[in-house]
Write a protein that holds these residues in place. Structure first.
Motif, PDB file in Angstrom:
ATOM      1  N   ILE A   1     -11.733  -7.711  10.769  1.00 31.97           N
ATOM      2  CA  ILE A   1     -11.258  -8.261   9.484  1.00 31.97           C
ATOM      3  C   ILE A   1     -12.271  -7.987   8.379  1.00 31.97           C
ATOM      4  O   ILE A   1     -13.485  -7.995   8.614  1.00 31.97           O
ATOM      5  N   ILE A   2     -11.768  -7.708   7.171  1.00 32.43           N
ATOM      6  CA  ILE A   2     -12.651  -7.502   6.019  1.00 32.43           C
ATOM      7  C   ILE A   2     -12.110  -8.286   4.817  1.00 32.43           C
ATOM      8  O   ILE A   2     -10.934  -8.637   4.759  1.00 32.43           O
ATOM      9  N   ASN A   3     -13.014  -8.559   3.868  1.00 34.52           N
ATOM     10  CA  ASN A   3     -12.582  -9.049   2.562  1.00 34.52           C
ATOM     11  C   ASN A   3     -12.009  -7.893   1.764  1.00 34.52           C
ATOM     12  O   ASN A   3     -12.486  -6.756   1.861  1.00 34.52           O
ATOM     13  N   SER A   4     -11.013  -8.191   0.960  1.00 40.68           N
ATOM     14  CA  SER A   4     -10.415  -7.154   0.122  1.00 40.68           C
ATOM     15  C   SER A   4     -10.061  -7.776  -1.225  1.00 40.68           C
ATOM     16  O   SER A   4      -9.920  -9.000  -1.335  1.00 40.68           O
ATOM     17  N   GLY A   5      -9.937  -6.932  -2.257  1.00 40.90           N
ATOM     18  CA  GLY A   5      -9.751  -7.454  -3.609  1.00 40.90           C
ATOM     19  C   GLY A   5      -8.481  -6.974  -4.281  1.00 40.90           C
ATOM     20  O   GLY A   5      -7.625  -6.323  -3.669  1.00 40.90           O
ATOM     21  N   TYR A   6      -8.403  -7.302  -5.566  1.00 41.19           N
ATOM     22  CA  TYR A   6      -7.179  -7.006  -6.310  1.00 41.19           C
ATOM     23  C   TYR A   6      -6.995  -5.525  -6.607  1.00 41.19           C
ATOM     24  O   TYR A   6      -5.868  -5.087  -6.829  1.00 41.19           O
ATOM     25  N   ARG A   7      -8.047  -4.744  -6.591  1.00 39.55           N
ATOM     26  CA  ARG A   7      -7.857  -3.305  -6.766  1.00 39.55           C
ATOM     27  C   ARG A   7      -7.071  -2.765  -5.574  1.00 39.55           C
ATOM     28  O   ARG A   7      -6.227  -1.873  -5.724  1.00 39.55           O
ATOM     29  N   ALA A   8      -7.340  -3.287  -4.386  1.00 41.12           N
ATOM     30  CA  ALA A   8      -6.562  -2.889  -3.209  1.00 41.12           C
ATOM     31  C   ALA A   8      -5.135  -3.420  -3.317  1.00 41.12           C
ATOM     32  O   ALA A   8      -4.178  -2.706  -2.986  1.00 41.12           O
ATOM     33  N   ILE A   9      -4.976  -4.673  -3.783  1.00 42.94           N
ATOM     34  CA  ILE A   9      -3.627  -5.221  -3.953  1.00 42.94           C
ATOM     35  C   ILE A   9      -2.815  -4.348  -4.910  1.00 42.94           C
ATOM     36  O   ILE A   9      -1.632  -4.077  -4.671  1.00 42.94           O
ATOM     37  N   ASP A  10      -3.451  -3.890  -6.004  1.00 39.56           N
ATOM     38  CA  ASP A  10      -2.736  -3.033  -6.951  1.00 39.56           C
ATOM     39  C   ASP A  10      -2.202  -1.785  -6.267  1.00 39.56           C
ATOM     40  O   ASP A  10      -1.053  -1.374  -6.481  1.00 39.56           O
ATOM     41  N   SER A  11      -3.032  -1.163  -5.439  1.00 39.11           N
ATOM     42  CA  SER A  11      -2.620   0.057  -4.739  1.00 39.11           C
ATOM     43  C   SER A  11      -1.566  -0.238  -3.677  1.00 39.11           C
ATOM     44  O   SER A  11      -0.526   0.422  -3.595  1.00 39.11           O
ATOM     45  N   LEU A  12      -1.818  -1.250  -2.841  1.00 40.35           N
ATOM     46  CA  LEU A  12      -0.898  -1.579  -1.744  1.00 40.35           C
ATOM     47  C   LEU A  12       0.469  -2.004  -2.276  1.00 40.35           C
ATOM     48  O   LEU A  12       1.512  -1.634  -1.723  1.00 40.35           O
ATOM     49  N   SER A  13       0.474  -2.777  -3.361  1.00 39.96           N
ATOM     50  CA  SER A  13       1.749  -3.295  -3.874  1.00 39.96           C
ATOM     51  C   SER A  13       2.576  -2.196  -4.534  1.00 39.96           C
ATOM     52  O   SER A  13       3.802  -2.176  -4.410  1.00 39.96           O
ATOM     53  N   ILE A  14       1.926  -1.260  -5.231  1.00 38.82           N
ATOM     54  CA  ILE A  14       2.706  -0.184  -5.863  1.00 38.82           C
ATOM     55  C   ILE A  14       3.244   0.755  -4.783  1.00 38.82           C
ATOM     56  O   ILE A  14       4.347   1.293  -4.917  1.00 38.82           O
TER      57      ILE A  14
END
Length: 940
Positions: free
Chosen positions: A781-794
């Protein structure tokens, strides 16, 4: 009258006060330096360390560079220029650019019982001394549209209506690039301009020299030339606007200051505007528009409304005659932070400095007045101007113009209905762009007042974009406004973050995530995780004003260094870090801190009625269900997308559940728009007369989202409930124990994977987080941020509100028709518009595009179908799982017809990025997991 400027009192104790007027006739270049050297030892103009004191007394007779101002010749005031009516439908306060444009557009939209009050004469505050520039291209599609409307009103509409010339001069605009990144930014603007039919040309240094022979082009990388930019005349514009408004029935009254605003509380406990008070009588009115500019804060205080702006000195100088300057375009040299405005056969020279002077003690007596110019502050613009147009070295100064202007925390205006008082509208804080944005914003404000909302997406200007805890926070207003002013001419990069007034709102995970290398983003005052730096902590420090005002600059500032590396139109240097966060989520498990989300409860006798009316989806499933839905305005546009969870009735278990004997709902909303949503819901409840309680528990709970194919294995060790598909299906929620702490668990995903959100009472956040991380360690498991959310969600095709989904987009256009209960008979706000749109067919719709070439895109890229511009990208990111750039944009049919699936399938699409076109593939469904198997836990 002594108007002391507080900033110098604080930072420069013991300095004498001395005027700068003895320099007014000096040469811009060497002569100014000679005068300085006579009064103290010579210093480089750009490296002085002591403050040159100045007079903050207003000087009444400075020479502004206009043939005409609207000041009375003798300066006398003899009371109101017209009798005050007893009542009015709308009272606009302030006779500057915004006030005049607003009253004109209200009258044009058919309103006649309408009054404009100006305490002195029209334009007396800040409008009369404005530079009056109009540039058509900005890095925002909405602003391009607003500017285009201003230009049409000033250059065409008013003259056709009144027969009067407004003073519009179309001499063109020239943006200077002295490096590649700046020219890249201009090329982005050029591509966006093609969508709107705005002519612009990228010129080489030699071509620039041909166009502007007096310019030094030796250090140029290139320029952007926009032939139809120009300049406006404040007196001519405002006179013509008010003539046109009065011809349609409006009343314009000068010499009539406002002394009070009466407010009354209605049956729902909401304050509403009742009347406007003046020394000459009271006008009963349900609607006031605050267009008072620098004085808008004081006007707001009369009604109990917070107006977060600050006044600063803003200056330019006007040169003597320059041979050969006639008909040259206006110039913006952003890297030198200077503009050169054509003024007949002379130039006005101004800009934005890093150490602007604050005007803290704003005076009501300041009309048609100016400050003496502080040459120490202004000199930083001189060198840049002389470098760009060397003849200025030998040119005299005809006049100095230093007046007050209002500035805001994000360098954007304050507009819309105030959250505190219904019927009190803002049209202020225009950051010295009130003339330029006035026409477009005046029209939107008029539409807002008459129809309850603007036509365009004005969220970026809406006062509700700021959280209520910030709008009267003096430190936040001052620091953020300073930074926005100082960075006004900086390149607008996609991933920039402010340094001023950070750490205003921190969630319980803030410290532990900082220690793990979190690089935070600021949204709505919150610090939310952006991405995780592998090289250790990068905390955000207190603001240093970029070293201005003798404040010591932050040294060894790791966060600022990392931010600086983001300043690129290419992939950022930590592209691989974000890739790892995304792919770990896709293949394993990642945890996202989403605590900044808004968390509201809707309960009370009319809660079900309210939910039916507010939400497009049927949220009245059985308790334990969670539904993704939109909220619409009356035009069918999406004011929000959110999740609504139906709760079991029962005793209070705050913050996890409210007291409820009937229907109750838990609303989870993206934190950056929580204030906007709160006010939208509250307004609808009032307008519909629903008896409900809306309570905000955003600060009382944290929220982490555990996502990825291994999320179930991790959480099964932490939660005391069965997580299999039958026991805990997708889109459901329940209160469970997590490591001995009660939490609300929801099976949801914003990234398109198997996953759960945990909504956790504040004091339980860290124990639950540590338990999750301990259980996840063996799964990587890792911490992840909103830059990843932006990519994953698009990549999954999920919408981001205010990017893919705005108040002028309907759910049908945005591919969210599935959220609308149109097959039921349940009425909801905006339903009639959706039914009509469904019947007539969509004239615009969102489309997903991918390109095979590995180039970064960020939004605003032009979309062409068969070589014809049909729209632009709203949002674009790199999709790491499919290994392609993905963009979403709304496209139109150039022939005006319906945008059908066949229209999309049959077209050949290209995307233009910085003047270069790329072949694109259009998708009607997301190219990633179109069958939604992964969120159901089905992995091939």
């Amino acid at each position: 009258m002594h108007l002391e400027v507080n900033l110098h009192r604080v930072y420069f104790p013991g300095q004498c006060v001395r005027g700068g007027t003895e320099w007014a006739m000096a040469f811009l270049g060497s002569a100014v330096r000679r005068v300085v050297s006579r009064v103290r030892p010579p210093l480089s103009p750009l490296s002085r360390t002591t403050a040159w004191s100045y007079s903050s007394e207003p000087t009444k007779e400075k020479n502004v560079p206009y043939d005409k101002t609207l000041k009375q010749e003798d300066g006398a005031s003899f009371g109101p220029t017209k009798p005050l009516p007893r009542s009015a439908d709308v009272v606009v306060i302030g006779g500057g650019s915004l006030g005049c444009q607003t009253v004109y557009h209200l009258a044009k939209m058919g309103m006649t019982n309408l009054v404009l009050l100006e305490r002195d004469r029209l334009t007396a505050g800040t409008t009369w001394h404005t530079a009056g520039l109009l540039w058509q291209l900005r890095p925002s599609d909405v602003e391009v549209e607003l500017l285009a409307h201003t230009r049409n009103v000033i250059s065409k509409d008013l003259e056709e209506e009144t027969g009067l010339h407004t003073g519009w001069i179309q001499n063109g605009g020239l943006f200077i690039a002295s490096n590649k990144q700046r020219l890249d930014e201009y090329k982005r603007l050029m591509s966006l301009g093609k969508v709107y039919g705005i002519e612009s040309h990228v010129l080489s240094p030699a071509e620039t020299k041909d166009l502007y022979p007096l310019m030094n082009v030796d250090d140029l990388y290139g320029t952007l030339y926009v032939p139809k930019d120009g300049t406006m005349d404040p007196a001519g514009t405002c006179t013509t606007l008010t003539r046109a408004a009065t011809a349609r029935g409006a009343t314009v009254i000068e010499n009539c200051p406002v002394t009070g605003i009466k407010v009354q509380t209605d049956d729902f406990g909401m304050k509403r505007v009742k009347a406007v008070e003046t020394p000459h009588g009271t006008i009963e009115t349900p609607c006031v528009v605050n267009c008072a500019g620098v004085w808008a804060t004081k006007l707001g205080e009369m009604a109990g409304v917070k107006v977060p702006l600050i006044a600063m000195h803003h200056a330019y100088v006007v040169t003597e005659r320059i041979e050969g300057i006639q008909n040259m375009p206006n110039v913006r040299d952003h890297d030198a932070s200077v503009y050169l405005r054509l003024q007949g056969d002379a130039l006005s020279v101004g800009g934005y400095e890093h150490n602007p002077i604050f005007w803290d003690e704003v005076s009501d007596k300041f009309a048609f007045s100016l400050f003496d110019l502080d040459w120490d502050v202004f000199m930083q613009h001189i060198e840049g101007a002389i470098n760009r147009v060397p003849v200025l070295e030998q040119t005299g100064i005809k006049s100095t113009v230093c007046g007050p202007e209002s500035f805001t925390a994000d360098h954007k205006p304050l507009m819309g209905e105030a959250p505190e008082v219904r019927g009190f509208y803002l049209g202020c804080g225009f950051n010295s762009a009130g003339m330029m944005l006035g026409g477009g914003c005046g029209r939107e404000l008029a539409h807002w007042i008459i129809h309850g909302r603007p036509e365009k997406d004005m969220y970026g200007y809406d006062i509700r974009r700021f959280h209520n805890s910030l709008t009267d926070n003096t430190r936040w207003i001052r620091e953020r406004s300073h930074e926005s002013y100082a960075k006004n001419y900086s390149v607008v990069f996609p991933f920039d973050e402010p340094l001023a007034s950070r750490n205003m709102r921190k969630d319980p995970f803030h410290q532990v995530l900082t220690e793990q290398g979190c690089v935070f983003q600021e949204r709505h005052g919150w610090e939310r995780p952006g991405w995780f730096n592998k090289d250790g902590p990068a905390p955000v420090k207190d603001y240093d004003y970029y070293g201005a005002y003798d404040i010591k600059k932050n040294v060894n500032y790791k966060y600022n260094v990392l931010l600086g590396k983001e300043y690129t139109f290419d992939f950022p240097p930590h592209h691989d870090v974000i890739k790892n966060e995304c792919l770990t989520c896709r293949h394993g498990v990642a945890v996202f801190d989403m605590s900044y989300f808004g968390k509201f409860y809707l309960s009370g006798p009319d809660a079900k009625k309210a939910a039916d009316w507010l939400f497009t989806a049927d949220v009245n499933k059985k308790p334990g269900s969670t539904v993704y839905t939109c909220m619409l305005n009356k035009k069918g546009g999406a004011e929000a997308d959110l999740t609504v969870s139906r709760l079991e009735p029962g005793a209070a278990n705050l913050p996890l559940a409210p007291q409820s004997s009937g229907d109750a709902y838990y609303l989870a909303i993206g934190g950056g728009v929580a204030e906007h949503n709160w006010n939208h819901i509250r307004t609808v409840l009032q307008d519909q007369g629903f008896h409900c309680q809306l309570t905000d528990h955003s600060e009382d709970m944290g929220m982490i989202s555990i996502q990825g194919p291994k999320s179930r294995e991790v959480l099964q060790e932490v939660l005391d409930t069965d997580l299999n598909n039958e026991a805990f299906p997708f889109s459901t929620h329940k209160v469970v124990n997590a490591a001995g702490h009660q939490v609300r668990a929801m099976r949801l995903s914003f990234v398109g994977e198997l996953g759960w959100e945990l909504h956790i009472p504040k004091d339980s956040c860290l124990p639950v987080y540590h338990a999750v991380m301990a259980a996840g360690a063996k799964h990587g498991i890792i911490n992840s941020g909103y830059r990843a959310i932006d990519s994953l969600s698009i990549e999954k095709g999920y919408r981001h509100w205010h990017a893919d989904l705005r108040p002028d987009d309907t759910p049908l256009e945005s591919g969210l028709g599935f959220t609308c209960k149109l097959k039921s008979s349940i009425p909801f706000q905006g339903r009639d518009r959706l039914e009509k749109q469904k019947e007539e067919g969509l004239r615009r719709r969102i489309v997903c595009f991918t390109i095979d070439e590995k180039v970064p895109m960020f939004g605003l890229e032009a979309v062409f179908r068969n070589g014809t511009p049909v729209g632009h990208l709203r949002r674009s990111e790199y999709g790491f799982f499919i290994d392609k750039t993905i963009g979403y944009g709304y496209i139109r049919n150039p022939a005006g017809g319906v945008v059908s699936a066949d229209f999309i399938k049959s077209g050949k699409f290209t995307l233009e990025r910085m003047g270069v076109t790329y072949e694109a593939k259009a998708h009607l469904k997301s190219p990633f997991d179109p069958e939604n198997k992964r969120i159901k836990g089905i992995y091939a």
